[in-house]
Design an enzyme around this catalytic site. Sequence first.
Site, short mmCIF file in Angstrom:
data_model
loop_
_atom_site.label_atom_id
_atom_site.label_comp_id
_atom_site.label_asym_id
_atom_site.label_seq_id
_atom_site.Cartn_x
_atom_site.Cartn_y
_atom_site.Cartn_z
N HIS A 19 0.88 -1.18 0.00
CA HIS A 19 0.00 0.00 0.00
C HIS A 19 0.91 1.22 0.00
CE1 HIS A 19 -2.36 -3.03 2.27
NE2 HIS A 19 -3.44 -2.44 1.81
N ASP A 32 2.40 2.02 3.33
CA ASP A 32 3.26 0.99 3.96
C ASP A 32 4.71 1.36 3.72
OD1 ASP A 32 0.97 -0.54 4.19
OD2 ASP A 32 1.45 -1.85 2.48
C1 XUL Z 1 -7.57 -6.57 4.12
C2 XUL Z 1 -6.77 -6.97 2.96
C3 XUL Z 1 -5.90 -5.91 2.37
C4 XUL Z 1 -5.85 -5.92 0.89
C5 XUL Z 1 -5.12 -4.76 0.29
O1 XUL Z 1 -8.38 -7.56 4.62
O2 XUL Z 1 -6.79 -8.09 2.54
O3 XUL Z 1 -4.65 -6.04 2.92
O4 XUL Z 1 -5.27 -7.09 0.40
O5 XUL Z 1 -5.60 -3.54 0.72
#
Ligand code: XUL
Length: 438
Positions: free
Chosen positions: A101, A104
């Site tokens: 993300h 992150d």
């Molecule tokens: C949350 C989840 C996230 C997504 C990306 O449950 O799975 O980490 O994969 O935002």
Amino acid sequence: MSEFYKGSREFFPGIGKIKFEGKGSDNPLSFKFYDENKIIGGKTMREHLRFSTAYWHSFCADGSDPFGNGTIVHPWKNTEEKADAAFEFFTKIGTPYYCFHDIDASPDADTVSEYEASYKKTTELLLARQKETGVKLLWNTANAFSHPRYMNGASTNPDFRILARAASQVKASLDANVMLGGENYVFWGGREGYTTLLNTNMKKELEHMAQFLTLARDYGRKIGFKGSFLIEPKPMEPSKHQYDVDSATVIGFLREHGLEKDFKLNIEANHATLAGHSFDHDLRVAADAGLLGSVDANIGDAQNGWDTDQFPTDVYDALKAMMVIVDNGGLNSGGLNFDAKIRRNSTDQEDLFHAHIGGMDTFALALEIATKIKDDGKLNSMLTRRYESFDSGKGKEFEQGKMTLEDLRDFAADDSSIPQISGKQELIENMLNRYMFG
Ligand code: XUL
Ligand code: CO
């Protein structure tokens, strides 16, 4: 040249490159089943499985939960050190891909321009590390769910100003993706949903979400993003009700809004089980629609109803998933991303290695067994035989749309003795055990 990337300093000292040693090895820091160069059906295991490490769980999460502070202390202290630790880990464990993300990897900021400036610098840093190591970006995404501004949603927020702020994150993340040569781009709508319908105009919110995704698609294509946009279904948590409930719901939404040519699905095991399905169910629904994009590989806990994001170690569950993936001809530009975290009380540095080794070995075993099942062909021919009444005669005419309801009635009236045909579930389950353990 070292077998692994070492940046400013070594962040996982005492642990070298994890190697395949086979099932006879007593070395816990070795692969027992994942032999990245082993050829299966003309491709290496590495090419089939396309493993990816998740930045957020591995280098950001600290073990905190709603009842307690963090337990895991990371030695990296800033963006650069975190990236160095991440690439050291990717090259030691041998996952050819990673996912992240925006926030992150890169610091968040109050203003859009500050956020963009630091994201650009972080992207340059990540690009340099990718070039040094050969590790590639499976996907990135924008975190439009953690910051308090997103408490009422991002693209479904009732306040247009918040929607636009979320768009600035998606734009910057697509810019980063193209710079990094990302193969996919993910949307997970953690807060795209509602807590109560009493204050929610669901129709309006869903239309906004579709328009937002359309603009993201158009921008991505304009700047040269060639990969798949992926939607990751999840029925709840953190929202009480999330709009992207499951594969079937998302497929309907994509088709309703003309997005199915550019978007596919990122299926996460623990999200499928939260939706009351099995992992292989949601994979199968996506694959049958031609929309299986990628996989977030993890597992839930049989006693808990929430998203525990555990590393996958259940070979039976992974096998059923791999049977769908092998049948789908693989994952194309997708991969198996470990959207999984070590437990709060797994506090040794080597635990992150044990976790990935377990997940990679589990899916390697599953790939081998799924391929054996496919090559053997017995299960497949049982499946084909089960529907053989549609292969000829009136059954075939029905499939071809050549019969009316009255024709069906007339056929039934002439057909006096319909045999009882067993579904053979127990036999098939026993066969599966024999493929696994025989
Ligand atoms: C949350 C989840 C996230 C997504 C990306 O449950 O799975 O980490 O994969 O935002
Ligand atoms: Co996920």
